[in-house]
Scaffold this motif. Structure first.
Motif, PDB file in Angstrom:
ATOM      1  N   UNK A 227       0.699  -1.222   0.088  1.00  0.00           N
ATOM      2  CA  UNK A 227      -0.043  -0.055  -0.075  1.00  0.00           C
ATOM      3  C   UNK A 227       0.906   1.306  -0.127  1.00  0.00           C
ATOM      4  N   UNK A 228       1.881   1.147   0.913  1.00  0.00           N
ATOM      5  CA  UNK A 228       2.972   2.396   0.871  1.00  0.00           C
ATOM      6  C   UNK A 228       3.484   2.711  -0.475  1.00  0.00           C
ATOM      7  N   UNK A 229       3.725   1.652  -1.444  1.00  0.00           N
ATOM      8  CA  UNK A 229       4.456   1.866  -2.660  1.00  0.00           C
ATOM      9  C   UNK A 229       3.367   2.226  -3.747  1.00  0.00           C
ATOM     10  N   UNK A 230       2.121   1.946  -3.459  1.00  0.00           N
ATOM     11  CA  UNK A 230       1.270   2.070  -4.654  1.00  0.00           C
ATOM     12  C   UNK A 230       1.289   3.421  -5.281  1.00  0.00           C
ATOM     13  N   UNK A 231       1.280   3.358  -6.732  1.00  0.00           N
ATOM     14  CA  UNK A 231       1.864   4.625  -7.451  1.00  0.00           C
ATOM     15  C   UNK A 231       0.706   5.611  -7.517  1.00  0.00           C
ATOM     16  N   UNK A 232      -0.750   5.457  -7.457  1.00  0.00           N
ATOM     17  CA  UNK A 232      -1.537   6.446  -7.684  1.00  0.00           C
ATOM     18  C   UNK A 232      -2.685   6.402  -6.132  1.00  0.00           C
ATOM     19  N   UNK A 233      -2.494   7.918  -5.785  1.00  0.00           N
ATOM     20  CA  UNK A 233      -3.634   7.854  -4.634  1.00  0.00           C
ATOM     21  C   UNK A 233      -4.937   7.760  -4.828  1.00  0.00           C
ATOM     22  N   UNK A 234      -5.279   8.199  -6.203  1.00  0.00           N
ATOM     23  CA  UNK A 234      -6.518   8.294  -6.365  1.00  0.00           C
ATOM     24  C   UNK A 234      -7.379   6.951  -7.157  1.00  0.00           C
ATOM     25  N   UNK A 235      -6.584   5.817  -7.317  1.00  0.00           N
ATOM     26  CA  UNK A 235      -6.982   4.471  -7.642  1.00  0.00           C
ATOM     27  C   UNK A 235      -7.004   3.606  -6.356  1.00  0.00           C
ATOM     28  N   UNK A 236      -7.898   2.224  -6.892  1.00  0.00           N
ATOM     29  CA  UNK A 236      -7.863   1.497  -5.873  1.00  0.00           C
ATOM     30  C   UNK A 236      -6.682   0.359  -5.756  1.00  0.00           C
ATOM     31  N   UNK A 237      -6.105   0.432  -4.782  1.00  0.00           N
ATOM     32  CA  UNK A 237      -4.714  -0.448  -4.428  1.00  0.00           C
ATOM     33  C   UNK A 237      -5.251  -2.206  -4.140  1.00  0.00           C
ATOM     34  N   UNK A 238      -4.173  -2.814  -3.591  1.00  0.00           N
ATOM     35  CA  UNK A 238      -4.571  -4.136  -3.133  1.00  0.00           C
ATOM     36  C   UNK A 238      -5.784  -4.046  -1.835  1.00  0.00           C
ATOM     37  N   UNK A 239      -6.752  -4.669  -2.008  1.00  0.00           N
ATOM     38  CA  UNK A 239      -7.817  -4.533  -1.054  1.00  0.00           C
ATOM     39  C   UNK A 239      -8.199  -5.816  -0.647  1.00  0.00           C
ATOM     40  N   UNK A 240      -7.700  -6.225   0.778  1.00  0.00           N
ATOM     41  CA  UNK A 240      -8.122  -7.526   1.286  1.00  0.00           C
ATOM     42  C   UNK A 240      -9.463  -7.452   2.151  1.00  0.00           C
ATOM     43  N   UNK A 241     -10.275  -8.362   1.901  1.00  0.00           N
ATOM     44  CA  UNK A 241     -11.337  -8.285   2.510  1.00  0.00           C
ATOM     45  C   UNK A 241     -11.326  -8.804   4.156  1.00  0.00           C
ATOM     46  N   UNK A 242     -11.904  -8.206   5.239  1.00  0.00           N
ATOM     47  CA  UNK A 242     -11.769  -8.813   6.547  1.00  0.00           C
ATOM     48  C   UNK A 242     -12.368  -9.950   6.504  1.00  0.00           C
ATOM     49  N   UNK A 243     -12.584 -10.664   7.580  1.00  0.00           N
ATOM     50  CA  UNK A 243     -12.914 -12.037   7.539  1.00  0.00           C
ATOM     51  C   UNK A 243     -14.248 -12.182   7.348  1.00  0.00           C
ATOM     52  N   UNK A 244     -15.202 -11.387   7.542  1.00  0.00           N
ATOM     53  CA  UNK A 244     -16.686 -11.336   7.366  1.00  0.00           C
ATOM     54  C   UNK A 244     -16.960 -11.177   5.982  1.00  0.00           C
ATOM     55  N   UNK A 245     -16.079 -11.044   5.148  1.00  0.00           N
ATOM     56  CA  UNK A 245     -16.373 -10.610   3.809  1.00  0.00           C
ATOM     57  C   UNK A 245     -15.703 -11.922   2.867  1.00  0.00           C
ATOM     58  N   UNK A 246     -15.377 -13.053   3.735  1.00  0.00           N
ATOM     59  CA  UNK A 246     -14.798 -14.191   2.947  1.00  0.00           C
ATOM     60  C   UNK A 246     -15.910 -15.280   2.917  1.00  0.00           C
ATOM     61  N   UNK A 247     -15.479 -16.347   2.014  1.00  0.00           N
ATOM     62  CA  UNK A 247     -16.342 -17.678   2.092  1.00  0.00           C
ATOM     63  C   UNK A 247     -15.836 -18.590   3.112  1.00  0.00           C
ATOM     64  N   UNK A 248     -16.456 -19.421   3.609  1.00  0.00           N
ATOM     65  CA  UNK A 248     -15.976 -20.504   4.507  1.00  0.00           C
ATOM     66  C   UNK A 248     -14.847 -21.185   3.815  1.00  0.00           C
ATOM     67  N   UNK A 249     -13.710 -21.225   4.396  1.00  0.00           N
ATOM     68  CA  UNK A 249     -12.333 -22.138   3.979  1.00  0.00           C
ATOM     69  C   UNK A 249     -11.535 -21.017   3.353  1.00  0.00           C
ATOM     70  N   UNK A 250     -11.843 -20.064   3.146  1.00  0.00           N
ATOM     71  CA  UNK A 250     -10.845 -18.867   2.659  1.00  0.00           C
ATOM     72  C   UNK A 250     -10.225 -18.278   3.824  1.00  0.00           C
ATOM     73  N   UNK A 251      -8.911 -18.111   3.561  1.00  0.00           N
ATOM     74  CA  UNK A 251      -8.097 -17.603   4.538  1.00  0.00           C
ATOM     75  C   UNK A 251      -7.612 -16.247   4.056  1.00  0.00           C
ATOM     76  N   UNK A 252      -7.776 -15.949   2.723  1.00  0.00           N
ATOM     77  CA  UNK A 252      -7.520 -14.469   2.526  1.00  0.00           C
ATOM     78  C   UNK A 252      -8.352 -14.420   1.035  1.00  0.00           C
TER      79      UNK A 252
ATOM     80  N   UNK B 195       0.450  -0.291 -15.225  1.00  0.00           N
ATOM     81  CA  UNK B 195       0.913  -0.321 -13.869  1.00  0.00           C
ATOM     82  C   UNK B 195       0.187  -0.784 -12.437  1.00  0.00           C
ATOM     83  N   UNK B 196      -1.248  -0.425 -12.498  1.00  0.00           N
ATOM     84  CA  UNK B 196      -1.996  -0.830 -11.297  1.00  0.00           C
ATOM     85  C   UNK B 196      -2.170  -2.493 -11.330  1.00  0.00           C
TER      86      UNK B 196
END
Length: 126
Positions: free
Chosen positions: A31-56, A71-72
């Motif tokens: 996130x700190x090295x992402x090149x564009x402040x106004x674009x969406x970077x890597x976005x990981x869901x919290x555990x409530x947004x994952x299906x059963x068996x998904x660890x990430x 570049x993105x």
């Protein structure tokens, strides 16, 4: 119409505390090295947004601007490559909407032309 990159890892055992810390470190550094402040970077869901068996799991909405698209994609796929290497025993699925992104043991995740300097320069001129 927007296009998104989706990524997920599955396994039967949950993440250990050490693995969770590694994922957090990778995500923060990327996130700190992402090149564009106004674009969406890597976005990981919290555990409530994952299906059963998904660890990430997560997704990134890709920019519509041609000069920012590759570049993105490159930055996010490099981020997911680092995450996969931190969790090598998980079953990973990475896809760009309906297109699967292949894994290469040496290079990680990537798409054809993603790092082509000529193509990047051409897109930058649009």
């Amino acid at each position: 119409m927007s296009v998104s990159l989706y990524y997920s890892a599955r396994r039967t055992e949950p993440l250990t505390a050490e693995e969770t810390a590694a994922v957090d470190r990778i995500a923060a550094a990327r996130l700190a090295s992402f090149p564009y402040a106004d674009e969406e970077p890597l976005h990981l869901y919290d555990s409530g947004g994952r299906d059963a068996g998904q660890v990430l799991a997560g997704s990134t909405r890709l920019p519509a601007a041609p000069d920012r698209l590759l570049p993105v994609i490159g930055h996010v796929l490099d981020s997911v490559t680092e995450l996969r290497r931190a969790l090598p025993d998980a079953a990973w699925h990475v896809h760009l909407d309906d297109l699967d992104v292949d894994w290469d043991e040496r290079a990680g995740y990537g798409l054809p032309g993603m790092r082509d300097a000529g193509l990047l320069a051409e897109l930058d001129g649009l």
